[in-house]
Design a protein around this motif. Structure first.
Motif: not given
Length: 687
Positions: A584-596
């Motif tokens: 999934h490529q939701w716009p808000w997801l990248d910061p949380a994905r990279e932090a994880t």
């Protein structure tokens, strides 16, 4: 209910308007029927008759004030209603024809019930000002603002104060992907910590999120019939050469669109794009601020008109002497038509397009409306191309992302000794997924609980059985609440799931999504998955367990562990079963994905640093590379260990593979990156 109270108010008002005049007329009579004699009143002012007349006059005055107030309020309401009626969009001739055909077909169907053959269904045109959406029940962000017609939506992305062609929007999404890949490449793993305070985890601007959400829509509206197809880079190439003046309400917005599209082309083709020059005064006029410290790719900022002429002349000479393919005319944006001899000579020599922000002495004057449509006042029948239009906020947001995606050590326009790579027609959006998916099974939730797995493909499990989530917005809502255990308000949820759209208009859609999700979960297991407390929605921790929460708990323990930290580091690595919301490529997801992802990289790096056996340390580094194949620090450490073990061929192969991966993603390895990766790697003969 409100209507009984309103009816009571109207009855009281009618009684006040009708009652006093009736009483006064019946008891006292009409005011014109007579009154006290003036001489008698002067001689005896205070008599019963004069007092009665005074009270009567006062009563009529009070009634007249009430009647005037009511009349003014009624006139104001009538004026508001008239203005609203004037704003109601009337059907166009095509829509009226289509409606008439539909009505005729309906009456005809009722009159000829015996017909058996049914002709092909023809889609009727969508009415202007309506909302288009996909077949998905929640449409997931494809909604457009009221009052924007399908013609305005066709062929691009509509922003709050602007419009982007599809090709420019794809370039913006590609630049956003490059920003996150550069952040992944430059991250330096360190000791595990529970809270990520990395400054480079800041989300991208709201304008980028709006563009990403529009591109993620399942369907796109087809271009309207009769519109001029947009050329490359927002139709800059379709403009004629010479002096062009932009006028109208969209003149400055169109110039901002040209600046952004030129920077996107320079980011994509740093060595073959035509020069784009803008004066410093024009930059201040367009962006309401001074230029940024770092230059934009493909854009040269000149201090004056004479400097702009020098830049155009030098770039033209470089292009003619380099024997490279001509990719378009140079473009100049200037605040006004200057009387500069060097500039005039340069414009004539390189056949450039000079765009001025006022009429001046321009050869062609184009009127640009707020939607980007161009018209020539001298040729009323001519329909020009539609230009990309942006307001100062959107242009600044996009230029900020382009600057972050542009490497600081690669200068636009610099020559390259390598062979020119043919660029595809559509930009390649870099992948954000990892090299391969991990297969570590997450811990099962306790009995009687829902198990929400968001690491990897998001799945909600009840009693060992996946719960089908019909709406894509509901699935996104579950992942968002898993990432934010403290929950979020209705406005925060709407802005995250449907970015770029007015939150107050989408509250009903959010309530529908929540109701459908609660009903689905309750039918599956009888539990309540989402609570609403203090105007915030959150996952119920008593009934729902999340694998991401378990990983974050392990990271918090690893940050404070004094004894046996390696055991907790290994537990963090084992708890990671894939990217956050993989696929999934939701716009808000990248910061949380990279932090994880960084929690896991820290764990593998710590395991490798604490491992005395170089082979085991290399295994940990390779596992970290599988989690993030773009991280440079892990590749550099693995290359050093391979070199220390004497496996120079393997070290060189690892480095070359990493370079090819960066190149394929659009991250051109620079000399500094080559030097950092090859530090300690001995050259191998024959390679």
């Amino acid at each position: 209910m409100r209507w009984p109270r309103q009816v009571a108010y109207l009855l009281v008002l009618a009684l006040l308007l009708v009652g006093p005049p009736v009483v006064l007329v019946r008891v006292v009579g009409w005011p014109a029927n007579g009154g006290p004699d003036l001489r008698q009143w002067v001689s005896q002012p205070l008599t019963a008759q004069t007092l009665a007349v005074a009270l009567t006059v006062a009563a009529w005055a009070v009634w007249l004030m009430l009647a005037a107030t009511v009349a003014v309020r009624v006139a104001a309401r009538a004026w508001v209603g008239a203005r609203w009626l004037r704003r109601v969009p009337l059907p166009t001739p095509l829509q009226a024809t289509a409606t008439g055909l539909a009505g005729a077909a309906a009456f005809g169907a009722g009159a000829h019930t015996g017909a058996t053959a049914v002709g092909p269904q023809v889609a009727l045109p969508v009415a202007a000002g309506t909302l288009y959406q996909s077949t998905d029940p929640d449409a997931n962000g494809v909604e457009r603002l009221d009052g924007v017609s399908e013609v305005d939506n066709a062929g691009g992305v509509v922003l709050r104060e602007g419009w982007l062609p599809w090709d420019v929007a794809e370039q913006v999404a590609a630049a956003a992907g490059l920003v996150w890949l550069r952040r992944r490449r430059t991250y330096q793993p360190h000791k595990p910590r529970d809270a990520r305070d990395d400054t480079d985890l800041a989300p991208l601007p709201e304008t980028v999120a709006t563009v990403q959400a529009a591109l993620a829509a399942p369907t796109r509206p087809a271009p309207a019939t009769g519109t001029v197809p947009d050329g490359p880079a927002g139709s800059i190439a379709s403009l004629p050469s010479g002096r062009i003046a932009l006028t109208g309400p969209g003149a400055l917005a169109a110039a901002r669109g040209m600046l952004v599209t030129a920077a996107l082309v320079g980011l994509r083709q740093p060595t073959v794009s035509a020069p784009f020059v803008i004066t410093r005064a024009a930059t201040r006029m367009l962006l309401d601020a001074d230029i940024v410290a770092r230059p934009w790719p493909g854009v040269e900022v000149a201090g004056s008109a004479d400097d702009a002429g020098v830049l155009l002349a030098s770039s033209a000479a470089a292009r003619y002497s380099s024997e490279r393919e001509d990719t378009g005319r140079p473009v100049l944006i200037c605040e006004s038509a200057p009387r500069s001899e060097p500039l005039a000579v340069a414009l004539a020599a390189c056949a450039a397009t000079a765009v001025f922000l006022d009429a001046g002495t321009a050869e062609v004057i184009l009127h640009v409306d707020a939607a980007g449509h161009t018209h020539d006042p001298q040729r009323p029948d001519w329909v020009g191309p539609r230009l990309c239009v942006l307001d100062p906020v959107a242009a600044t947001d996009l230029l900020t992302v382009i600057t972050q995606a542009h490497p600081p050590d690669v200068h636009p326009g610099a020559g390259s000794t390598a062979a020119t790579v043919t660029t595809p027609k559509r930009p390649r959006i870099p992948r954000q997924a990892t090299g391969e998916r991990l297969d570590h099974p997450p811990d099962r939730a306790a009995a009687g609980q829902l198990d929400l797995r968001v690491l990897g493909e998001p799945t909600l499990i009840a009693d060992g059985t996946p719960v089908p989530i019909r709406r894509s917005a509901a699935l996104q809502l579950l992942v968002f609440l898993a990432v934010h255990p403290d929950g979020g308000s209705s406005q925060q949820l709407v802005e995250a799931i449907w970015p770029g759209l007015p939150a107050h208009r989408l509250t009903g859609r959010l309530y529908t999504t929540l109701s459908d999700l609660r009903t689905t979960v309750r039918a599956a297991c009888g539990l309540v998955v989402i609570d609403h407390i203090d105007n915030r929605y959150r996952l119920n921790p008593g009934f729902c367990d999340v694998d991401l929460w378990r990983l974050r708990t392990l990271a918090a323990h690893a940050a404070t562990a004094v004894t046996s930290p390696a055991t907790i580091w290994q537990a963090i690595a084992d708890a990671y079963s894939g990217d956050l919301a993989a696929g999934h490529q939701w716009p808000w997801l990248d910061p949380a994905r990279e932090a994880t992802r960084r929690h896991v990289l820290d764990a593998y790096a710590a395991l490798a640093a604490a491992e005395p056996d170089p082979r085991r340390a290399l295994d940990f580094l390779q596992a970290g590379i599988r989690v993030d194949p773009y991280n440079q620090a892990l590749h550099q450490q693995a290359s050093k260990i391979l070199t220390a073990l004497g496996e120079h061929d393997t070290a060189t192969e690892l480095t070359d593979t990493y370079h090819r991966r960066l190149t394929a993603a659009g991250l051109r390895p620079t000399d500094a990156h080559h030097a950092a990766l090859h530090a300690g790697v001995k050259p191998v003969s024959g390679r």
